[in-house]
Design an enzyme around this catalytic site. Structure first.
Site, PDB file in Angstrom:
ATOM      1  N   GLU A 123       0.374  -1.724   0.179  1.00  0.00           N
ATOM      2  CA  GLU A 123       0.371  -0.254  -0.016  1.00  0.00           C
ATOM      3  C   GLU A 123       0.617   1.217  -0.348  1.00  0.00           C
ATOM      4  O   GLU A 123      -0.037   1.551  -0.316  1.00  0.00           O
ATOM      5  CB  GLU A 123      -0.782  -0.496   1.208  1.00  0.00           C
ATOM      6  N   SER A 164     -54.485  -7.235  -4.259  1.00  0.00           N
ATOM      7  CA  SER A 164     -55.533  -6.310  -3.775  1.00  0.00           C
ATOM      8  C   SER A 164     -55.657  -5.391  -3.097  1.00  0.00           C
ATOM      9  O   SER A 164     -56.122  -4.381  -2.619  1.00  0.00           O
ATOM     10  CB  SER A 164     -56.811  -6.878  -4.327  1.00  0.00           C
TER      11      SER A 164
END
Length: 846
Positions: free
Chosen positions: A117, A414
């Site tokens: 890194e 519904s």
């Protein structure tokens, strides 16, 4: 020597200068151009440098240094409480993040991160100038498509703390300055330790200790060099390098691990021998045993899962935290989270949803993916506080599993009609509970103009003239579609749905009125949307916690203070909707009796056997793939769903399971509650007697309909009640021996024998219904009131001047004669002569 002598001598001794050779015109021109360009570039560089310097100064001036609070990572356990203050869960960092001290982190882990890194981590001051310039140059050359970044470990730590991931020069400048400032107050080891305790190290894993436990079931201090390099390789992109997410990820992780080991060797952190041994080591990833997976001690409830997701979201929003920083706050900062859970309700729901008797379809199915599923949520409608939830069938085996009560998206059938159609239309004064719609075949699918669409749940049958109250009770699709299209309009439906936090700006089509959504809903959505019906029209945002405090008692989040509410409907609308949906549970689609009981599915009784009023709406999606019931009492709103992970048609024996689950939970919840009715009619509600076939005030023949009296009492919002008298029921003379193609008696003529003529009450549709294919008797006879309709303009075809003598008397004495299934009732009022029948535009047979 005198000055003049010096000059003289000088003149004598000075050799003659050679005459300079003049350069070519081409060379002179080239030199002039280069000099000019250099001057311009230097000038532009100065200008650009000044501008850039000013911008950098401005960015730095507005940046804020990282504070001690932001750096702080504690090991305090967080506690979660129910609505009564009882502890229901402890949230520890060990479950997804374990913080480790410097001494517990092996050098191999530290050096693996540095090597891959930030190779100059130990020497730079927070910003690696060489790397930064290299990244900047590549960024310029590639027009923003640089293959690597210039961030140091310190800069990555700053980004992780602030959560700022904007891809801008401003962010990079401020981040670099913050990193340099951070290096002035922390040592390199403190920065690196903080970084390794924060970063994402796998799917759902944060920090190197949690990663060590997840992947190798070890403490980080016990990891080998190969294992350290493996974990260091995941951080770049867990979605690609987490080795537990598939064989491709495992291969990618191995490649990156070897890259890291190569860098560690090149940078002198390990020897060649150590490098080769680590490369050769076969990593053995930990596979949890079944008993470990099922351990209830580590599995959070659906309620706790949901609370944690909400607290995390709110912390990120209020304090501008990244996802990682908010998770650390929750798992390691000693928070006290006060939820809205009613532990008794939650216990009841857990018991019912883990009871195989409520899921008989699963008795012979062991594969969870193939089993029937269910979900339910219970909300207090006056506060919006969620009291309980369950997200699947069976025992919850892992934390943060799919919660079907809050996370799934399914069509609502519904159960969507009250919020998408009826309540908005009533609220706008477009319809009333007494408004009559003709439930007959309609053709709303433009791609199939000759096929009825939509059809009713009771396939192929229609009610004919039906009012809104009855249409809701029987869940008639055709009526809902007509109200949506012809009265409400899609844009108003969308507007009202947004009021109950269901935002569907692009779904204004007919199927939406019937719950056929492209982007579905879940029980939480539906329960919250029904809250206004029992809360005087007010929508209240559902919440799962009330407040969060830190370990010192300071309030970090006050959810009740931030809770949103708004007027969804008028109070009169809420009353009318509840009045109609009460009929659903007493005489409609939720009124069936539970087998072997005297209790209706939608009915709730307390332990004394007293009925507590309820109301609600059932829902069924296409091909019976999903079943819903959203029902409520004056105390609670409950929304239940039943179906399968992969939608499929339910067996007929499963059609009532959503109702059954709702019934079992709600009856137990209400066991110790007193009978309480819904709010009384508010000011602005009036009562009127109406004809249910016209929606108007009763006329002289409404009580004499062959089906019985058609007069009923109805509620209206003041100003919407009917003013006109029924014009649907009429009295006419028919010849009972002469029928039309549907078997209805035709109007009598002067030639019909008196003994065959009867006076009858008929209905006359405001808009005549003409079948598309008159020869297709099935479409017409499927309309249940078709046989009671006056055959307008159709007269007796049997009797005429050649076959009969003119009728010279009335039909006195024949009023009760039966013909073709009709029983003639006593008739009051005046008889409407044939010649006074209104002209309907059809030819009259002489």
């Amino acid at each position: 020597m005198k000055p003049n002598e010096k000059a003289a001598v000088g003149n004598e001794e000075q050799p003659k200068k050679k005459k300079k050779k003049r350069s070519s015109p081409y060379a002179q021109f080239t030199f002039a151009v280069v000099k000019t360009v250099l001057v311009i570039l230097i000038s532009l560089g100065c200008v650009f440098g000044g501008i850039l310097g000013g911008a950098v100064f401005g960015y730095v001036k507005n940046a804020t240094p990282i504070t001690a609070d932001q750096l702080d990572i504690t090991k305090l356990t967080s506690f979660i409480y129910d609505k009564d203050g009882n502890e229901i869960a402890q949230i520890k960092g060990s479950e997804n993040r374990v913080l480790v001290e410097h001494s517990e982190i092996p050098d191999n882990m530290r050096n693996a991160f540095i090597a891959i890194e930030d190779s100059r981590f130990r020497s730079h001051n927070g910003m690696d100038i060489k790397r930064f310039v290299g990244a900047a140059m590549e960024y310029i050359i590639t027009f923003g498509n640089a293959s690597y970044g210039g961030s140091t470990i310190t800069q990555q730590l700053v980004k992780n703390i602030t959560g700022n991931e904007e891809s801008t020069i401003k962010r990079k400048v401020q981040e670099a300055w913050q990193a340099m400032a951070l290096e002035n107050v922390l040592t390199k080891d403190q920065i690196l330790d903080n970084y390794m305790n924060r970063i994402t190290t796998g799917s759902g894993v944060y920090g190197v200790q949690a990663a060590a436990k997840k992947f190798f079931n070890k403490d980080v201090k016990d990891l080998s060099l190969a294992e350290c390099a493996c974990i260091a390789g995941i951080t770049k992109s867990p979605g690609l390098y987490d080795p537990t997410l598939g064989e491709k990820n495992k291969a990618r992780n191995k490649d990156r691990q070897e890259t890291i080991l190569d860098e560690m060797l090149r940078q002198g952190y390990i020897s060649q021998n150590e490098h080769d041994e680590a490369i050769a080591e076969q990593l053995k990833f930990y596979q949890p045993k079944d008993e470990d997976k099922k351990s209830s001690a580590s599995v959070q409830s659906y309620f706790v899962d949901y609370v944690l997701t909400q607290v995390k979201k709110d912390l990120m929003k209020k304090y501008n935290l990244s996802s990682d920083a908010a998770s650390i706050k929750i798992y390691n900062s000693g928070l006290n989270i006060y939820t809205t859970q009613d532990s008794n309700i939650q216990k009841i729901m857990t018991e019912e949803f883990t009871n195989i008797k409520n899921f008989p379809a699963n008795e012979k199915i062991s594969n969870p993916d193939m089993q029937a599923q269910g979900a339910m949520i219970v909300v207090d409608p006056t506060t919006g506080q969620i009291r309980g939830m369950y997200g699947q069938y069976g025992t919850k085996e892992v934390s943060f599993a799919l919660n079907r009560a809050t996370d799934m998206k399914r069509q609502a059938g519904s159960s969507f009609k009250p919020i998408a159609v009826y309540a908005p239309a009533i609220d706008l004064g477009l319809i009333t509970p007494g408004t009559v719609i003709d439930d007959v075949p309609v053709y709303m699918d433009t791609t199939k103009p000759n096929t009825p669409y939509p059809t009713n749940a009771e396939s192929g049958t229609y009610q004919g003239l039906i009012n809104i109250r009855k249409a809701i009770t029987k869940s008639q699709n055709v009526v809902a579609a007509q109200v949506f299209r012809d009265y409400l309009k899609p844009e108003n439906s969308i507007k009202y749905l947004k009021k109950v936090n269901i935002d569907r700006p692009d779904e204004g089509y007919i199927s939406m009125a019937l719950g056929g959504l492209r982007d579905g809903v879940n029980p939480l959505d539906m329960a919250a949307a029904f809250v206004p019906f029992v809360n005087q029209g007010m929508y209240v945002e559902p919440i799962s916690y009330t407040k969060v405090t830190d370990d010192k008692g300071n309030v970090l989040l006050d959810r009740k203070q931030d809770q949103k509410s708004n007027v969804a409907y008028k109070e009169t609308t809420a009353f009318l909707m509840t009045s109609m949906m009460k009929d659903v549970v007493t005489s409609g689609t939720a009124a069936g009796y539970i087998p072997d009981t005297n209790l209706r599915y939608g009915q709730v009784k307390n332990k004394e056997g007293k009925t507590i009023p309820t109301a609600g709406k059932t829902g069924t999606t296409e091909d019976y793939r999903d079943k819903w019931f959203v029902g409520y009492s004056p105390y609670y709103v409950g929304a239940s769903w039943y179906g399968y992970n992969t939608p499929k048609s339910l067996k007929k024996t499963e059609w009532n399971q959503a109702l059954l689950l709702w019934n079992k939970v709600m009856n137990r919840i209400h066991s110790n509650l007193e009978v309480k009715d819904f709010d009384p009619a508010p000011e602005g509600i009036v009562k009127k007697s109406i004809c249910i076939d016209s929606g108007k005030l009763p006329g002289p023949y409404c009580a004499s309909d062959p089906r019985g009296s058609r007069i009923s009492t109805e509620y209206f919002a003041k100003g919407t009640e009917p003013k006109d008298e029924c014009d649907v029921h009429i009295l006419a003379k028919v010849d009972i021996s002469s029928k039309d193609i549907y078997g209805r008696p035709l109007l009598a003529t002067e030639y019909c024998p008196p003994n065959l003529v009867q006076e009858k009450v008929f209905i006359r549709r405001p808009v005549p219904y003409l079948p598309k294919d008159p020869s297709n008797k099935s479409l017409a006879t499927a309309i249940k009131d078709w046989m009671y309709e006056l055959p307008q303009g159709e007269y007796c075809t049997i009797h005429n001047a050649l076959t009969s003598h003119p009728a010279s008397s009335s039909n006195t004495g024949n009023e009760n004669q039966t013909g073709n299934g009709f029983t003639v009732p006593p008739i009051g009022g005046e008889t409407l002569p044939i010649e006074e029948l209104p002209d309907d535009g059809m030819d009259v047979i002489p």
